[in-house]
Design an enzyme around this catalytic site. Structure first.
Site, PDB file in Angstrom:
ATOM      1  N   GLU A  37       0.296 -14.266 -24.580  1.00  0.00           N
ATOM      2  CA  GLU A  37       0.351 -15.586 -23.973  1.00  0.00           C
ATOM      3  C   GLU A  37      -0.661 -16.444 -24.736  1.00  0.00           C
ATOM      4  OE1 GLU A  37      -0.579 -15.818 -19.785  1.00  0.00           O
ATOM      5  OE2 GLU A  37      -0.433 -18.011 -19.869  1.00  0.00           O
ATOM      6  N   ARG A 264      -4.670   0.361 -21.231  1.00  0.00           N
ATOM      7  CA  ARG A 264      -5.372  -0.672 -21.999  1.00  0.00           C
ATOM      8  C   ARG A 264      -6.566  -0.069 -22.703  1.00  0.00           C
ATOM      9  NH1 ARG A 264      -4.379  -5.619 -19.548  1.00  0.00           N
ATOM     10  NH2 ARG A 264      -6.099  -6.665 -20.548  1.00  0.00           N
ATOM     11  N   LYS A 274      -9.355 -12.112 -21.633  1.00  0.00           N
ATOM     12  CA  LYS A 274      -9.352 -13.470 -22.184  1.00  0.00           C
ATOM     13  C   LYS A 274     -10.068 -14.444 -21.259  1.00  0.00           C
ATOM     14  CE  LYS A 274      -4.955 -13.436 -23.459  1.00  0.00           C
ATOM     15  NZ  LYS A 274      -3.621 -13.955 -23.697  1.00  0.00           N
TER      16      LYS A 274
HETATM   17  P1  ATP Z   1      -6.126 -10.554 -20.944  1.00  0.00           P
HETATM   18  O1  ATP Z   1      -6.338  -9.714 -19.744  1.00  0.00           O
HETATM   19  O2  ATP Z   1      -7.167 -10.395 -21.990  1.00  0.00           O
HETATM   20  O3  ATP Z   1      -5.849 -12.004 -20.630  1.00  0.00           O
HETATM   21  P2  ATP Z   1      -3.332 -10.254 -21.219  1.00  0.00           P
HETATM   22  O4  ATP Z   1      -2.635  -8.978 -21.019  1.00  0.00           O
HETATM   23  O5  ATP Z   1      -3.180 -11.269 -20.163  1.00  0.00           O
HETATM   24  O6  ATP Z   1      -4.818  -9.957 -21.597  1.00  0.00           O
HETATM   25  P3  ATP Z   1      -1.497 -11.159 -23.153  1.00  0.00           P
HETATM   26  O7  ATP Z   1      -1.588 -12.292 -24.080  1.00  0.00           O
HETATM   27  O8  ATP Z   1      -0.504 -11.227 -22.069  1.00  0.00           O
HETATM   28  O9  ATP Z   1      -2.930 -10.936 -22.573  1.00  0.00           O
HETATM   29  O10 ATP Z   1      -1.336  -9.801 -23.954  1.00  0.00           O
HETATM   30  C1  ATP Z   1      -0.382  -9.582 -24.945  1.00  0.00           C
HETATM   31  C2  ATP Z   1      -0.123  -8.112 -25.059  1.00  0.00           C
HETATM   32  O11 ATP Z   1      -1.328  -7.419 -25.354  1.00  0.00           O
HETATM   33  C3  ATP Z   1       0.401  -7.557 -23.756  1.00  0.00           C
HETATM   34  O12 ATP Z   1       1.490  -6.707 -24.052  1.00  0.00           O
HETATM   35  C4  ATP Z   1      -0.753  -6.784 -23.194  1.00  0.00           C
HETATM   36  O13 ATP Z   1      -0.308  -5.704 -22.444  1.00  0.00           O
HETATM   37  C5  ATP Z   1      -1.504  -6.355 -24.457  1.00  0.00           C
HETATM   38  N1  ATP Z   1      -2.919  -6.174 -24.168  1.00  0.00           N
HETATM   39  C6  ATP Z   1      -3.758  -7.075 -23.624  1.00  0.00           C
HETATM   40  N2  ATP Z   1      -4.986  -6.545 -23.437  1.00  0.00           N
HETATM   41  C7  ATP Z   1      -4.925  -5.270 -23.892  1.00  0.00           C
HETATM   42  C8  ATP Z   1      -5.862  -4.189 -23.979  1.00  0.00           C
HETATM   43  N3  ATP Z   1      -7.122  -4.320 -23.552  1.00  0.00           N
HETATM   44  N4  ATP Z   1      -5.447  -3.017 -24.503  1.00  0.00           N
HETATM   45  C9  ATP Z   1      -4.185  -2.886 -24.943  1.00  0.00           C
HETATM   46  N5  ATP Z   1      -3.254  -3.852 -24.888  1.00  0.00           N
HETATM   47  C10 ATP Z   1      -3.606  -5.033 -24.370  1.00  0.00           C
HETATM   48 MG    MG Z   2      -0.707 -11.159 -19.810  1.00  0.00          MG
END
Ligand code: ATP
Ligand code: MG
Length: 562
Positions: A37, A264, A274
């Site tokens: 995102e 994760r 984020k």
């Molecule tokens: P955050 O919690 O940092 O905002 P998010 O999952 O909301 O992370 P996205 O932009 O939706 O952020 O993530 C894109 C992809 O990266 C998703 O498929 C998510 O599952 C993966 N991802 C995000 N954080 C991690 C992590 N700590 N380890 C592995 N994969 C991750």
């Molecule tokens: Mg997300």
């Protein structure tokens, strides 16, 4: 199957894919996607997901898309889109012509929603946010049906059309899936599909829409549209999988990707959220998203971490379903291993003290040669000028010391790296008893080797005072001094665990002449000090600023043991 695949250790996702290929599912194709995102910069956790998704596609001769999941326009922007693209490329992956946005599918998503309404599988609900919450029930109590649940298909079609036309205020209506308010899985209790959002300008679609599809609905439909076969995501989405499948089954999409969840990455002493990283930036606790202390990909790049080391790290930590917290030492070890191989050596004196070699001719410069790498001859040699006045590090001199101190001591000898053996004859101090100069003598017979019978154990680095170049050196360390800054129950806020010494700036350092033309981002090993790279932002108008990428050894291990 490609050769690469054979060497890689297996994991449960690869096992699933192997079985799918064996069974002839998806005609043996593998198609993944990385779906960020654009509401912030990518961090080390995303690197794991990028390496996994693009890595699987590479290994199985498949494809991986980069798809922005852009359904929350008020938090997203073009700066984040550009930064994410740059980071994925820098990590070494290529989406070729498959750069997509969920917003590319807004019209199709709308049409699919109309289909759900026509099938009697979705309805427009007028409950407000609070009522919706009350009706939803709890983990232990079932929810209640919304009083709007039984609206006719025609009424729903009309209302949904008018939602799109902008007739209703934010929050006054939702389009919801008609599933089961008594489901033990709360995600299945008539989840929202569309919400109303007026007055936001979407970075891709401008003001074309005032209704936006919800993430769960958008994600599975986008995967299906793109022909994704394996939709790999993190564990928190496991409870959403029934909904993922419900949407695609109910819509009878031609393609039905399989959602697979993995755990994760949580990295000790770092933040991988984020939202929290945004706070560090917004509250000016760090110097932007690419501050070298940030666990963002752009921060790590600026700090000098090679992308190959980050890929190796992601390989080493593996892919499982178990919650975990990875030690920072593992990442540091990957960085050091890679940098040790690729970094040219150089000499830099971080805290200089001047030495004068009294028996060396004034005005003379000798061009000595030094190897750029101790093991790799192919990296060649460079010239280091030797002169009567030099700098050594203050920490490399003591007036008195026992034999354990293998550096320069008054009336004793030490070797200058790549040069001569010197002896310290006299210490000159100022009125505050600070050492300002060391008077030494050198032995011309000792260039490059000890004459027979001569034992000089210590070797220290140095820079010519005349030819050396002034530089600022920024000693970076972990941003947090607690292994789990954001899950420690003893403090109110992760900010409490900021490491006050995460940046120490040295302004009087002197580096060897050859470094005056350093390319920003290129990492050198400053001998005996660590790995450093010229900063890509701060090196301007002839000013030299070096970031410490990583120390030569793990200095935290000692602290943790004590
Ligand atoms: P955050 O919690 O940092 O905002 P998010 O999952 O909301 O992370 P996205 O932009 O939706 O952020 O993530 C894109 C992809 O990266 C998703 O498929 C998510 O599952 C993966 N991802 C995000 N954080 C991690 C992590 N700590 N380890 C592995 N994969 C991750
Ligand atoms: Mg997300």
């Amino acid at each position: 199957m490609s050769e690469k695949e054979v060497i890689k250790p297996s994991n449960f996702i690869r096992n699933i894919i192997d079985a799918d290929i064996e069974a002839g599912k998806n005609d043996g194709h593998v198609h993944t996607r990385f779906p960020p995102e654009p509401n912030g910069y990518l961090h080390i956790g995303h690197a794991k997901s990028i390496c996994l998704n693009f890595g699987l596609a590479n290994d199985y001769d498949g494809l991986c898309n980069l798809r922005f999941d852009d359904t929350n326009p008020h938090k997203e922007n073009e700066e984040f889109v550009d930064a994410i693209k740059k980071d994925v490329q820098w990590l070494g992956f290529d989406w070729e012509d498959r750069l997509f946005f969920s917003s590319d599918y807004f019209e199709q998503l709308y049409n699919y929603a109309v289909q759900l309404i026509q099938q009697g599988d979705a309805y427009v609900c007028d409950l407000n946010a609070e009522e919706t919450r009350e009706y939803r029930g709890t983990l232990t109590e079932p929810g209640k049906n919304s009083p709007y649940r039984d609206r006719s298909v025609d009424e729903n079609l009309d209302l949904f059309k008018r939602m799109r036309a902008g007739e209703f205020a934010d929050g006054s209506k939702l389009l919801r899936a008609k599933i089961d308010m008594a489901s033990p899985n709360i995600n299945m209790r008539d989840p929202a599909i569309y919400r109303i959002r007026h007055g936001v300008i979407h970075h891709q679609t401008g003001n074309e829409w005032c209704i936006y599809p919800m993430y769960d609905y958008t994600h599975c439909v986008s995967d299906a549209i793109e022909g994704v076969t394996h939709s790999v995501c993190t564990l928190e989405f496991a409870d959403h999988r029934p909904l993922y499948d419900w949407f695609l089954d109910t819509l009878k999409t031609a393609n039905h990707p399989q959602q697979i969840e993995f755990s994760r990455l949580n990295l000790q002493y770092a933040i991988t959220s984020k939202r929290k990283l945004t706070r560090l930036v917004d509250e000016n606790i760090v110097d932007g998203w690419d501050d070298p202390r940030m666990s963002t990909i752009s921060g790590m790049r600026r700090r000098g971490y090679p992308s190959a080391a980050i890929r190796e790290f992601c390989e080493r930590i593996g892919v499982t379903k178990a919650d975990n917290s990875v030690e920072m030492e593992i990442l540091d070890a990957c960085i050091r291993e890679e940098l040790n191989k690729i970094s040219p050596r150089a000499m830099a004196v971080l805290n200089p003290v001047k030495i004068v070699i009294t028996n060396y001719p004034e005005g003379q410069t000798e061009q000595l040669t030094a190897p750029n790498h101790p093991q790799n001859e192919e990296m060649g040699t460079r010239v280091v000028p030797f002169t009567r006045e030099l700098y050594i590090d203050r920490a490399d001199f003591k007036e008195e010391a026992n034999n354990k101190f293998k550096r320069l001591v008054k009336d004793k000898e030490v070797r200058l790296r790549n040069a001569y053996v010197i002896r310290c004859d006299e210490v000159i101090k100022d009125n505050d008893d600070e050492i300002v100069e060391l008077r030494c003598s050198y032995d011309p017979a000792t260039l490059g080797a000890n004459p027979e019978g001569r034992k000089v154990k210590g070797v220290i680095h140095w820079v010519s005072a005349e030819h050396g170049v002034k530089a600022q050196v920024r000693l970076y360390d972990r941003l947090f001094n607690h292994p789990h800054p954001d899950s420690d129950k003893d403090v109110e806020d992760f900010i409490a665990h900021l490491n006050p010494d995460s940046l120490i700036t040295l302004t009087d350092s002197v580096v060897e002449q050859s470094l005056s033309e350093s390319i920003p981002g290129k990492v050198y090993q400053f001998e005996r000090e660590g790995y450093f790279c010229a900063d890509s932002e701060l090196c301007r108008d002839g000013k030299l600023v070096f970031n410490r990428t990583v120390t030569l050894r793990d200095t935290w291990a000692k602290i943790e043991q004590s």
